[in-house]
Design an enzyme around this catalytic site. Structure first.
Site, mmCIF file in Angstrom:
data_model
loop_
_atom_site.group_PDB
_atom_site.id
_atom_site.type_symbol
_atom_site.label_atom_id
_atom_site.label_comp_id
_atom_site.label_asym_id
_atom_site.label_seq_id
_atom_site.Cartn_x
_atom_site.Cartn_y
_atom_site.Cartn_z
ATOM 1 N N ARG A 159 -16.579 -13.009 42.315
ATOM 2 C CA ARG A 159 -17.074 -14.288 42.490
ATOM 3 C C ARG A 159 -17.041 -14.883 43.922
ATOM 4 N NH1 ARG A 159 -19.096 -12.839 37.842
ATOM 5 N NH2 ARG A 159 -17.352 -12.308 36.447
ATOM 6 N N TRP B 2 -10.338 -16.065 34.292
ATOM 7 C CA TRP B 2 -11.446 -15.259 35.318
ATOM 8 C C TRP B 2 -12.303 -16.020 35.953
ATOM 9 C CZ3 TRP B 2 -16.337 -14.452 33.405
ATOM 10 C CH2 TRP B 2 -16.507 -14.350 32.001
ATOM 11 N N ASN C 279 -10.574 -15.218 25.835
ATOM 12 C CA ASN C 279 -10.279 -14.761 24.480
ATOM 13 C C ASN C 279 -8.816 -14.338 24.196
ATOM 14 O OD1 ASN C 279 -11.781 -12.395 25.841
ATOM 15 N ND2 ASN C 279 -10.503 -11.515 24.219
ATOM 16 N N ASP D 84 -14.905 -12.872 20.988
ATOM 17 C CA ASP D 84 -14.895 -12.681 22.368
ATOM 18 C C ASP D 84 -15.657 -13.843 23.095
ATOM 19 O OD1 ASP D 84 -14.624 -11.857 25.101
ATOM 20 O OD2 ASP D 84 -15.765 -9.995 24.759
#
Lengths: 276, 530
Positions: free
Chosen positions: B117, B228, B246, B289
């Protein structure tokens, strides 16, 4: 803007005839949601190498009574999938010492294995790590147990097919669906009756002069439209310059997706599995 | 005339130390984009308006930069005329005016290359995470490595795709893991040497509050909750807001009965200590998820007639949540697309999952909506929260069976068959959660790839910049969704758009696969060349 309305008129064709698409990408499930590779099927990674198979036999003889048959923990020994030594090992270079010397302080005895036996056991453990790890949920393989899937009632499925589901308007158990249960594994049949892969969308395009073009849709964005005509030639237009009528053969399937209960879904599969 | 202006500006630039004063992060000027989201709020709203509704049709390509690498998912930083951006194991410094490369850093490693990122900047240093879960510090002048530390063990599938967040004198660093049952965490580390300052575990310790939402300590200790995506920060409250991912195993909920705190949650942590002030769980007992890692956007605005310090998230599970960010109190929970898995809300405003929609051996038909990592945007002028979303059907299968040792440590614990999907851009009224307008993709029979969302930027030029799944870069009227500009740039918008002003010219950057495009008004319209 000439005409902007996009009409979806449904006519049902080619149910279950389209080849499976294994390329459909779906990040719904991929950990970070941005996977761009195709999805593997469930059994792809699950075949052990010959070394791992030999290692499994060895493991069952000398290790499994503590660590479990699949090395993920047993009565006396820890889950080896969670062992840094196993995960950092390469061809037995770290496991070897532990096996040969044991861990007396934790009650693990030394175990005498030849170097070949040791490297087989290491191959088995790495195989087990690969199986237990998973980057994203794979699609079910063709070998997915039909017995697990067949929990529905075939008669109820037949009633749904001819009644509430409206399936018999387009399909026939003695026509297009004859022998369908032989044609596909049960798990694929479940996916396909819900929504067949690769819908074949066609369209009629009328340009500003009134000329009409028909063919398979190649591109449909918020700005552009393109088809491939029956001769295989590509034609494209700015979407706001033409009238477009889209024909989607799977409209009824899409509607049913919102309506199916799980038990209706299972009943339908049970019924289709009788069409042998 | 122009030459002399340029000379002056070059002199001024060269007099500056080209480093980032950390106080800039509190109120970034318009000529920098100093962090992943541009500022601590996560709004991705710029006050720049040189490019606006009246002239967007005439913007032109200022330059393009080809990385020759995988698709770029990072948001470039722009500080003192230099851009810094990444793909996994690569960092570039590029002249923000010309697109010419200044330096490139690259390394090789094992690990997960799914995404990166971007960097964080502190004074003259850059920081980025790697596919093998290391944190690396570079000299911003030349890309030379200053230090490198291991944050987690790659052999357990850990990697770092998140852009670190600089908060005061700390780097806040999250982690990723899609591979095996592990514990998620967030670290505060020193920009000086990477040493750990504090560590927050996504999972409670045995006996601590939250541990009652797990069946046993072994499952809890490996229960997931990755971190994340970059969080946001409120300097007044001194709280960091971060989303967690998750629970593990991913699909096999029967292994872990309970809500599984603090997975799929938004947490508020004290910036100095890492101590949790409050949490809100976006998806109690997730089995689909549905990470809650999407940006927790913060803004001050009225809610039901009184000014509030708010936090909003359009979550991966298809819910829009509005919270009081001082206390975590839930103010609003609404869906932004159809779903069949929620039975309503509990007393905390959190969705209640239907047990029958968990993955099952015979298959469960799941309908859901949601979003993913690509940045949303909040425009304070329209009061609308924008997010690229999707709606899909799939059949989910449970394969993990505790009685069968062969599947009993399977990290996914299930399978799924995607059936149909569509995507859309939604504009949500933050006060009601209602969709003010929605931009659909034309019908294509449900063959939409859900991995193809795009980030969003809004500006004071009354523009919303993003991409369609079809690959068109687009600018819309944020009030109505009306299309104002589009171009197909040879691929799909993979990074999140950002903007900056340099020497009086506004640039909008869009990363399309491996090419970074800089858009601006023609130089003729901003000044006359001689």
């Amino acid at each position: 803007m000439f005409l902007t309305s996009v009409v979806r008129s449904g006519w049902m064709v080619c149910f279950l005839l389209v080849m499976a698409s294994t390329l459909r990408v779906d990040a719904h499930r991929a950990g970070q949601g941005d996977v761009t590779e195709g999805r593997r099927r469930g059994s792809a990674l699950r075949r052990p190498s010959p070394e791992a198979e030999r290692g499994q036999s060895q493991f069952l003889k000398t290790c499994s009574f503590c660590h479990g048959a699949e090395a993920n923990g047993g009565a006396a020994g820890p889950n080896l999938m969670r062992s840094p030594i196993v995960r950092h090992d390469e061809k037995g270079n770290l496991i070897g010492q532990v096996v040969r010397e044991g861990r007396p302080e934790k009650g693990m005895p030394p175990i005498q294995l030849t170097s070949d036996q040791l490297s087989d056991v290491a191959a088995f453990l790495h195989y087990r790590v690969a199986v237990s790890d998973g980057r994203s949920a794979p699609r079910p393989g063709a070998d997915y147990s039909a017995a697990k899937l067949l929990v529905g009632n075939a008669n109820a499925g037949k009633a749904f097919f001819n009644g509430a589901g409206g399936c018999s308007a387009c399909h026939s158990p003695t026509g297009d669906l004859a022998g369908i249960a032989h044609k596909y594994p049960a798990v694929d049949l479940q996916t396909r009756f819900l929504f067949p892969a690769e819908p074949y969308l066609t369209a009629t395009v009328t340009d500003s002069s009134g000329k009409q073009y028909r063919g398979r849709i190649r591109l449909h964005t918020n700005y552009e439209f393109a088809i491939e005509d029956s001769d295989g030639w590509y034609h494209s237009w700015p979407l706001d310059k033409v009238k477009v009528e889209v024909k989607d053969p799977l409209v009824a399937h899409r509607k049913l997706l919102s309506q199916f209960t799980d038990s209706e879904m299972h009943d339908m599969l049970a019924y289709l599995e009788t069409l042998k | 005339m122009i030459k002399s202006i340029l000379l002056v500006s070059l002199c001024v630039t060269s007099l500056h130390a080209q480093s980032l004063d950390p106080t800039t992060l509190f109120k970034p000027p318009t000529d920098t984009w100093p962090s992943h989201n541009g500022d601590y709020t996560g709004r991705r709203y710029s006050t720049l308006s040189q490019i606006n509704q009246d002239n967007i049709h005439s913007i032109t390509l200022a330059w393009a930069f080809q990385t020759h690498q995988q698709a770029m998912k990072s948001t470039p930083l722009e500080v003192d005329g230099i851009l810094y951006f990444t793909v996994p194991n690569h960092v570039w410094a590029v002249d923000a005016r010309t697109g010419r490369q200044i330096w490139q850093f690259q390394r090789q490693s094992e690990g997960n290359y799914i995404g990166q990122r971007g960097v964080a900047m502190y004074r003259d240093r850059l920081f980025f995470g790697t596919p093998d879960a290391h944190l690396i510090c570079l000299n911003a002048r030349n890309g030379k490595k200053i230090w490198e530390v291991e944050v987690a063990d790659v052999k357990f599938g850990y990697y770092i795709s998140v852009a670190p967040l600089v908060v005061k004198d700390k780097l806040i660093v999250g982690m990723s893991n899609d591979q095996t049952d592990i514990a998620g965490f967030l670290d505060a580390r020193s920009p000086e040497d990477g040493k750990l300052i504090w560590h927050w575990d996504s999972l409670p310790k045995p006996g601590a509050p939250g541990s009652e939402t797990w069946p046993n300590k072994e499952t809890m200790a490996h229960g997931g909750g990755t971190t994340w995506m970059p969080g946001t920060y409120d300097p007044e409250l001194d709280l960091i807001y971060w989303g967690t991912g998750n629970p593990h195993p991913v699909l096999a909920g029967a292994v872990r009965p309970g809500a599984n705190l603090y997975t799929c949650s938004i947490v508020a942590l004290n910036a100095d200590t890492g101590k949790m002030a409050w949490y809100f769980q976006a998806s109690p007992h997730d089995t689909q998820d549905r990470d809650a890692n999407e940006t927790p956007v913060i803004f001050d605005a009225e809610f039901q007639g009184r000014p509030r310090k708010l936090l909003a998230q359009a979550s991966r599970n298809g819910y829009f949540f509005l919270l009081d960010r001082t206390t975590g109190e839930n103010l609003l929970s609404t869906t932004f697309g159809p779903q069949n898995w929620s039975a309503g809300l509990n007393q905390r405003g959190e969705p209640i999952p239907k047990p029958e929609k968990e993955p099952r051996p015979e298959g469960a038909l799941f309908e859901g909506s949601g979003t993913n990592w690509w940045a949303p945007s909040f425009d304070p002028e329209t009061g609308l929260f924008y997010v690229n979303a999707h709606h899909s059907f799939l059949v989910t299968y449970l394969t993990r069976d505790e009685k069968d040792p062969a599947s009993a440590s399977d990290h996914q614990g299930g399978l799924d068959s995607p059936l149909w999907a569509e995507d859309m851009l939604v504009a949500i009224d933050y006060q009601t959660g209602k969709i003010k307008w929605q931009r659909d993709r034309p019908p294509d029979g449900g063959q939409v790839s859900l991995s193809n969302g795009a980030g969003i930027l809004t500006t004071a030029g009354h523009l919303l910049v993003t991409g369609d799944d079809s690959g068109d870069l687009i600018a819309l009227d944020p009030a109505t969704g009306k299309s104002l500009w589009h171009v197909y740039a040879g691929g799909r918008l993979t990074g999140c758009p950002m903007t900056y002003e340099l020497d009086g010219r506004q640039y909008i950057l869009t990363a399309v696969d491996s090419v970074l495009y800089a858009w601006a008004l023609s130089e003729n319209s901003t000044h006359v060349e001689n």
